[in-house]
Design a protein around this motif. Structure first.
Motif, mmCIF file in Angstrom:
data_model
loop_
_atom_site.group_PDB
_atom_site.id
_atom_site.type_symbol
_atom_site.label_atom_id
_atom_site.label_comp_id
_atom_site.label_asym_id
_atom_site.label_seq_id
_atom_site.Cartn_x
_atom_site.Cartn_y
_atom_site.Cartn_z
ATOM 1 N N LEU A 5 0.832 -1.204 0.000
ATOM 2 C CA LEU A 5 0.000 0.000 0.000
ATOM 3 C C LEU A 5 0.867 1.255 0.000
ATOM 4 N N SER A 6 2.039 1.203 0.647
ATOM 5 C CA SER A 6 2.910 2.376 0.705
ATOM 6 C C SER A 6 3.432 2.749 -0.681
ATOM 7 N N LEU A 7 3.710 1.740 -1.514
ATOM 8 C CA LEU A 7 4.165 2.026 -2.876
ATOM 9 C C LEU A 7 3.041 2.644 -3.700
ATOM 10 N N LEU A 8 1.859 2.104 -3.562
ATOM 11 C CA LEU A 8 0.705 2.634 -4.299
ATOM 12 C C LEU A 8 0.353 4.045 -3.812
ATOM 13 N N ARG A 9 0.547 4.282 -2.529
ATOM 14 C CA ARG A 9 0.265 5.611 -1.979
ATOM 15 C C ARG A 9 1.211 6.651 -2.578
ATOM 16 N N ALA A 10 2.483 6.299 -2.699
ATOM 17 C CA ALA A 10 3.451 7.212 -3.308
ATOM 18 C C ALA A 10 3.098 7.460 -4.773
ATOM 19 N N PHE A 11 2.704 6.393 -5.479
ATOM 20 C CA PHE A 11 2.302 6.536 -6.874
ATOM 21 C C PHE A 11 1.089 7.456 -7.012
ATOM 22 N N GLU A 12 0.079 7.243 -6.177
ATOM 23 C CA GLU A 12 -1.153 8.034 -6.270
ATOM 24 C C GLU A 12 -0.890 9.505 -6.017
ATOM 25 N N ALA A 13 -0.076 9.825 -5.011
ATOM 26 C CA ALA A 13 0.221 11.223 -4.698
ATOM 27 C C ALA A 13 0.994 11.888 -5.829
ATOM 28 N N ALA A 14 1.963 11.179 -6.390
ATOM 29 C CA ALA A 14 2.752 11.741 -7.490
ATOM 30 C C ALA A 14 1.899 11.915 -8.745
ATOM 31 N N ALA A 15 1.030 10.956 -8.998
ATOM 32 C CA ALA A 15 0.161 11.043 -10.181
ATOM 33 C C ALA A 15 -0.833 12.181 -10.047
ATOM 34 N N ARG A 16 -1.355 12.377 -8.858
ATOM 35 C CA ARG A 16 -2.364 13.423 -8.630
ATOM 36 C C ARG A 16 -1.745 14.820 -8.680
ATOM 37 N N THR A 17 -0.546 14.982 -8.104
ATOM 38 C CA THR A 17 0.080 16.303 -8.049
ATOM 39 C C THR A 17 0.952 16.599 -9.257
ATOM 40 N N GLY A 18 1.365 15.543 -9.990
ATOM 41 C CA GLY A 18 2.255 15.747 -11.123
ATOM 42 C C GLY A 18 3.670 16.094 -10.729
ATOM 43 N N SER A 19 4.052 15.776 -9.494
ATOM 44 C CA SER A 19 5.383 16.148 -9.012
ATOM 45 C C SER A 19 5.812 15.216 -7.894
ATOM 46 N N PHE A 20 7.018 14.671 -8.003
ATOM 47 C CA PHE A 20 7.554 13.864 -6.910
ATOM 48 C C PHE A 20 7.796 14.732 -5.679
ATOM 49 N N LEU A 21 8.200 15.995 -5.917
ATOM 50 C CA LEU A 21 8.483 16.894 -4.797
ATOM 51 C C LEU A 21 7.200 17.200 -4.015
ATOM 52 N N GLU A 22 6.125 17.528 -4.722
ATOM 53 C CA GLU A 22 4.863 17.822 -4.023
ATOM 54 C C GLU A 22 4.307 16.573 -3.350
ATOM 55 N N ALA A 23 4.466 15.423 -3.997
ATOM 56 C CA ALA A 23 4.023 14.169 -3.373
ATOM 57 C C ALA A 23 4.803 13.915 -2.085
ATOM 58 N N ALA A 24 6.115 14.194 -2.125
ATOM 59 C CA ALA A 24 6.944 13.996 -0.933
ATOM 60 C C ALA A 24 6.509 14.919 0.192
ATOM 61 N N THR A 25 6.213 16.184 -0.148
ATOM 62 C CA THR A 25 5.758 17.139 0.872
ATOM 63 C C THR A 25 4.450 16.678 1.489
ATOM 64 N N GLU A 26 3.535 16.219 0.665
ATOM 65 C CA GLU A 26 2.235 15.764 1.159
ATOM 66 C C GLU A 26 2.357 14.543 2.059
ATOM 67 N N LEU A 27 3.262 13.648 1.698
ATOM 68 C CA LEU A 27 3.403 12.380 2.436
ATOM 69 C C LEU A 27 4.440 12.458 3.553
ATOM 70 N N HIS A 28 5.060 13.654 3.711
ATOM 71 C CA HIS A 28 6.090 13.844 4.735
ATOM 72 C C HIS A 28 7.257 12.874 4.517
ATOM 73 N N LEU A 29 7.669 12.763 3.249
ATOM 74 C CA LEU A 29 8.815 11.943 2.880
ATOM 75 C C LEU A 29 9.801 12.811 2.112
ATOM 76 N N SER A 30 10.971 12.266 1.845
ATOM 77 C CA SER A 30 11.921 12.964 0.982
ATOM 78 C C SER A 30 11.579 12.649 -0.471
ATOM 79 N N PRO A 31 11.917 13.541 -1.404
ATOM 80 C CA PRO A 31 11.669 13.248 -2.825
ATOM 81 C C PRO A 31 12.348 11.962 -3.282
ATOM 82 N N SER A 32 13.536 11.697 -2.759
ATOM 83 C CA SER A 32 14.237 10.469 -3.156
ATOM 84 C C SER A 32 13.479 9.231 -2.683
ATOM 85 N N ALA A 33 12.831 9.337 -1.509
ATOM 86 C CA ALA A 33 12.049 8.198 -1.008
ATOM 87 C C ALA A 33 10.847 7.931 -1.910
#
Length: 295
Positions: A5-33
């Motif tokens: 579920l954690s992998l799918l969660r990262a995918f969903e956030a990145a797909a919705r925001t169009g940005s790994f950086l914004e997905a990382a901010t939303e999920l409280h993770l680093s962009p590299s994570a």
């Protein structure tokens, strides 16, 4: 074995925001994570889910196909969490332009909370527009139309901008050109300022020669104290006009300026939260304007 579920969660956030950086901010993770999680998901599925282009990414054909299923699934999870959370106190986190918060919103909050005692309001004021990706606020009341994408923007109706002063000074002013002989209080960040008002009344504004403030609530307070004449919204100065400490000196004798100054902004997904729907219905009713969509 299906992806975690954690992998799918990262995918969903990145797909919705169009940005790994914004997905990382939303999920409280680093962009590299986030990037690592998505690459791991791509490896497990055997296909590329994103086309990379610097900071921004866009879905591949396979990524778009996966998002059509994963997106609604996470929407259902959020709705379920919201449903369960209504069993306890309901928190609404509001950000607002400072003068609107001080002059209009705060005086009305007791009435709102009396009607909705189960809702807890957390109010913060500032001039920066809220970025909702970090999930710090549920709704923002901004001054000046924002250019954010992916949010609902609701105009909060027209405001009337007119000269205001204390009653003792009002008797000296009978026509628009009488203002030229008095100290004019300026609000530096207003969309409508003295040159706009004088132009609407066929006059040329004098050079600045009064007090200057960067917030409307300060200009209103200065006018109440007798420091000069403020050009302000009757909405923001509603309390002072009602209690007689300020007078719209040229009402009916000059042309006022009307404009839409404030906007209610929130993410589309946030509209599913009951607290936001209640707040939006309340504020639009208080302002006597139409609400947005099927609230």
């Amino acid at each position: 074995m299906p992806p975690s579920l954690s992998l799918l969660r990262a995918f969903e956030a990145a797909a919705r925001t169009g940005s790994f950086l914004e997905a990382a901010t939303e999920l409280h993770l680093s962009p590299s994570a986030v990037s690592h999680a998505i690459r791991k998901l791509e490896q497990s599925l055997g296909t590329a889910l994103f086309l990379r282009d610097g900071r921004w990414v866009r879905l591949s054909t396979d990524g778009a196909a996966l998002m059509r299923h994963v997106g609604p699934a996470f929407d259902d999870l959020r709705r379920g969490m919201d449903l369960v959370s209504t069993r306890g106190p309901k928190l609404l986190r509001v950000h607002s332009a400072p003068s609107f918060a001080a002059q209009w919103l705060t005086p009305r909050l007791p009435g709102f909370l009396a009607t909705h005692p189960d809702i807890e309001i957390r109010l913060s004021a500032g001039t920066d527009y809220t970025r909702f990706a970090n999930d710090e606020f549920d709704v923002d009341i901004v001054y000046g139309r924002p250019s954010q994408e992916g949010v609902i923007i609701l105009p909060l109706g027209e405001e009337t901008v007119t000269p205001l002063c204390m009653p003792k000074l009002a008797g000296l002013i009978r026509r628009p050109d009488d203002l030229l002989r008095h100290a004019l209080i300026d609000s530096d960040n207003k969309k409508v300022r003295w040159p706009d008002w004088f132009a609407a009344n066929g006059l040329i504004a004098p050079p600045p020669h009064g007090m200057r403030f960067d917030r409307s609530f300060l200009a209103i307070s200065a006018a109440v104290s007798g420091l000069g004449i403020a050009l302000e919204s009757t909405r923001l100065a509603e309390k002072e006009i009602e209690n007689g400490s300020l007078v719209p000196i040229l009402a009916g004798k000059a042309k006022d300026v009307r404009y839409v100054g404030h906007f209610l902004v929130f993410p589309r997904l946030a509209l599913r939260r009951q607290t936001l729907r209640v707040f939006t219905e309340w504020i639009t009713k208080e302002l006597k304007i139409d609400a947005v969509g099927p609230l």
